[in-house]
Structure formats: C-alpha cells, structure tokens
Design an enzyme around this catalytic site. Structure first.
Site, PDB file in Angstrom:
ATOM      1  N   GLY A 212      36.265   4.167   1.496  1.00 19.65           N
ATOM      2  CA  GLY A 212      37.072   5.279   1.016  1.00 19.65           C
ATOM      3  C   GLY A 212      36.619   6.594   1.608  1.00 19.65           C
TER       4      GLY A 212
ATOM      5  CB  ALA B 145      15.749   7.700  11.690  1.00 19.78           C
TER       6      ALA B 145
ATOM      7  CE  LYS C 284      28.034  13.520 -10.703  1.00 22.27           C
ATOM      8  NZ  LYS C 284      28.967  14.609 -10.341  1.00 22.27           N
TER       9      LYS C 284
END
Length: 435
Positions: free
Chosen positions: A13, A34, A207
C-alpha cells in the site's frame, strides 16, 4: 562490501510503495551507511494485478504472506499489512520461528502482542524493530532507546494522531464544527472512511502504550490505557478555550508514580486537553505529530514532524533495516523482556490539576444553582464560569474552568449531576496542560 541484506515485504500500500521507492532512490547511500546493500527479494499483497504505480514483477511473489518468513532468500521480513491479529501476527510468529528479523509499522500488533513477540525475537537472537509504528518519520523510539538511555524519564506525552490534530487545528482556524471538518479530512485522505480508531483515540492509545513501555521499562500493556477521542469537541469549546488562552489538542500522556505501599504504578491516558498557548505542543498544527519526553538530566525534549505518509513512514522502516544490516539487534523494548516491570495501572482519582467542563443544559431558572451546588458538595472550586444563551428553547452552553484540585472531586460532582433533567447530554471534561 558484505553480502546484501535480503528483504521480504508484506503489504504494498502507501507505505510499502514508499519503502520500495526509497530503497531504489537511495540505494547507494543506504549501502554506504548500512555497510552492505539492502535489497528486496520477495513481496506479497492481496491483489497481484493492482496498478500501484511501480513495477513488482522484478520481485518474487507470495500469495500467502505468512510464507515470507520461511523463504531461504529472505533475511528480514517487513510487515506493513496492519491489524493486531490475523495474517500480520501469524507472519510475525512464523518469522521469528524461522530465525528471521522483523520490521513492522504495526502499532496495534505491538501494543497487543509486543511482549510475546519480543520474547520470541530474543529467544531467536534476532531483531524486532518498530520505529515506524509510532509517529511516522519522527525517530522518537530511537531517541528514547538510545539518545536518552542514561536518563530516568519522568513522563512522556504528546500529539500522537495526525488525523485528530488536523481536525482540531482546522476547527480552530475556521470556526467550523467537527462533522464538517471530519468530512473534509476524509475527502483529503487524512481520515479513513471509518475513522473510529483515529477520532476515538484508539490509534493514539496504541502508540502511547509502546512509548510508555520504552520510556519506563514496563511491559507494554494496551488494556489499561484510558482513551477518549474528539467526537464531542464543539467549535464553541475551541472558541472558549482560545478566549482563555488555550488550544485544544488530543494528548496521550504516560508517567509512573509510587503508591502508598511503595509500588510503582503506570498512568496512561489519551484525552483532549486544553494546552496553554505558551506550551510547545500548542502550535503543532495540521497532521503533524509531536512527542515530549522529560528526563531527569536532559530536561524536556521535543520530537516533532510528519506522523504519517509514505515518505516519513518509509524513512522509519528503512532506518530500522539499516540498523539490522549493521548488526544491531538490541532488546526490542530497550531492556530484556525478563527485566520489564509489570506495573499496575495508576489510580487517577488522586491526580491533581485544572479542568475545563462544558455542560449543555436546559434554559430555565435554577440550572446554574444545581451545577454549582454539585461542585460545592464535591469540593470542586470554580475559577471561572461562562453561560452562553442559545435560540428559543434550545439548550444553553455553560462552561467552567476549575481551580487545581483532585480529579476524584470532579468525578464526584458529575456523579451528583448524573441523571439530572437539566442536562441535555453528559458533560464534557477536558484536563488542562500548563506551560
């Protein structure tokens, strides 16, 4: 450079598309930071044929997303499907059982099953990361886990839902009522077709339970979070708050306290507040999120930024992937699950503060006397009281601000008024957040 970190992505999505675009656009930068490339090998979504504006044929496809964690060409699963249970939870469990790491933006799953999943991740010695689950692109979880790790946090609170903040700040700017602004927010994509989780405070409560766990070292526990949304806030409430020097914001607040027996208890509440115009949260407008953390050495910190959207949320997801690529596992909730405190819920009755109370009452003699008598009998001291007349035979709005006092006294006053024929509807109480 080391071997690539191979990613399976569940959910294509808004956020899933953002993750793909971000990894592709910043591939070289991400690899340098990274220490190795991060590549997507496999994806899964409900509809393979849907036009998403980007090409998915270059990735392997799984119709059953739960299989993603078992694939030999996957090191980390990214879950962006959502939902506390169902396929998302099944995928998370399968991923850890296969010894793979999980990155998720799923605040409901972490709020309801965080302890279980963290236990599985620790047993498998793999990472569980969820920066994107709270406040979108704002690195508040990383800030609490790393930036203020040496501090004892006194409390953490903030504006945790962009939909509610957009509605309230738009009402503030335009003088329009809730239903009108909600419809506009839905038309603009800021609110879902079914906005219940947002406007009833449930999303913010998810949250908050995660933030309080990390801030206080407690086991994440959504059930005791008291959540009240913004459905009943009127344009008249916002105008009255403005006249008093406040703005109305939906605030999630958590802090610990020690009871008379010396036991630590956890206070967690999502509730509309009057926020003093000099407070840093007062001027957080639109769909923005903001979190305040108060540490005993660092003082007050404010984290503010975009709380949703493809770009900010994807940024948080990929930041977690970079940490995993670097070898950062760490305890999901900052300290190992076995050391998390199972703090009992706090009793809010003894909490003290000021409050705004709004009544819609019948326009007839004796109404104010009945309200003020209930306040007197409950021990509530009134700082200011305003009555605004309505049209003929219409209910009248009476609003008051109390002096500082215990919340139990306000509860008792409302109990004394419960069922009174003078009340057109139950009173609305909003606590006041000072400077």
């Amino acid at each position: 450079m080391s071997e690539p970190l191979r990613i399976a992505l569940a959910g294509l999505g808004t956020v899933g598309g953002g993750v793909i675009r971000l990894i592709e656009a910043n591939a070289d930068l991400i690899a340098r930071r990274a220490g190795r490339p991060i590549v997507i090998t496999t994806v899964s979504a409900r509809n393979r044929q849907k036009d998403r504006g980007f090409e998915v044929s270059r990735y392997a496809w799984e119709d059953d997303m739960v299989i993603l964690g078992e694939r030999p060409d996957v090191d980390v699963v990214v879950e962006l499907v959502g939902g506390a249970d169902g396929p998302a939870l099944a995928l998370a469990r399968t991923t850890f059982e296969a010894g793979k790491a999980l990155v998720t933006a799923n605040k409901a799953m972490i709020a309801h099953h965080g302890v279980e999943l963290a236990t599985k991740a620790e047993a498998a010695k793999v990472a569980l990361k969820f920066e994107a689950a709270v406040a979108g692109g704002i690195p508040v979880i990383k800030g609490l886990k790393e930036g203020v790790a040496a501090n004892e946090i006194a409390r953490v609170y903030g504006i945790l839902n962009g939909t509610c903040n957009y509605i309230l700040s738009t009402m503030e700017d335009t003088g329009r009522d809730f239903a009108d602004v909600l419809a506009e927010a839905q038309a603009k994509g800021y609110a879902e077709a079914d906005p219940t989780f947002d406007i009833d405070g449930i999303d913010a409560a998810h949250k908050l339970s995660i933030l309080s766990s990390i801030a206080f070292g407690t086991a994440v526990d959504f059930a005791p979070v008291a959540a009240t949304g913004i459905r009943r806030v009127l344009a008249a409430d916002i105008a009255q708050a403005d006249a008093l020097g406040y703005y109305i914001r939906l605030i999630g607040m958590a802090e610990t306290e020690v009871d008379a027996a010396g036991n630590r208890r956890l206070f967690q509440r999502v509730h509309p507040h009057l926020v003093h115009r000099d407070h840093p949260l007062a001027h957080v407008d639109g769909a923005t999120n903001a979190v305040v953390a108060e540490g005993n050495f660092v003082g007050r910190l404010l984290f503010q930024g975009a709380g949703a959207g493809d770009g900010p949320t994807a940024s948080a997801v990929v930041a977690d992937l970079i940490d995993i690529a670097r070898g950062d596992i760490g305890a999901p909730f900052s300290i190992p699950v076995a050391e998390l405190d199972h703090a009992a819920p706090a009793d809010v009755g003894h909490r003290t503060g000021k409050a705004y109370i709004r009544f819609n009452v019948a326009d007839r003699p004796g109404v104010l006397a009945e309200i003020t008598a209930a306040m007197r009998d409950a021990g509530v001291s009134i700082e200011s009281l305003i009555q605004k007349g309505g049209a003929d035979n219409a209910p009248v709005m009476v609003s008051m601000v109390t002096h500082e006092g215990p919340e139990s006294a306000i509860s008792e006053a409302l109990r004394l008024l419960d069922g009174s024929p003078v009340l057109a509807e139950p009173p609305l109480v909003m606590h006041i957040l000072g400077e």
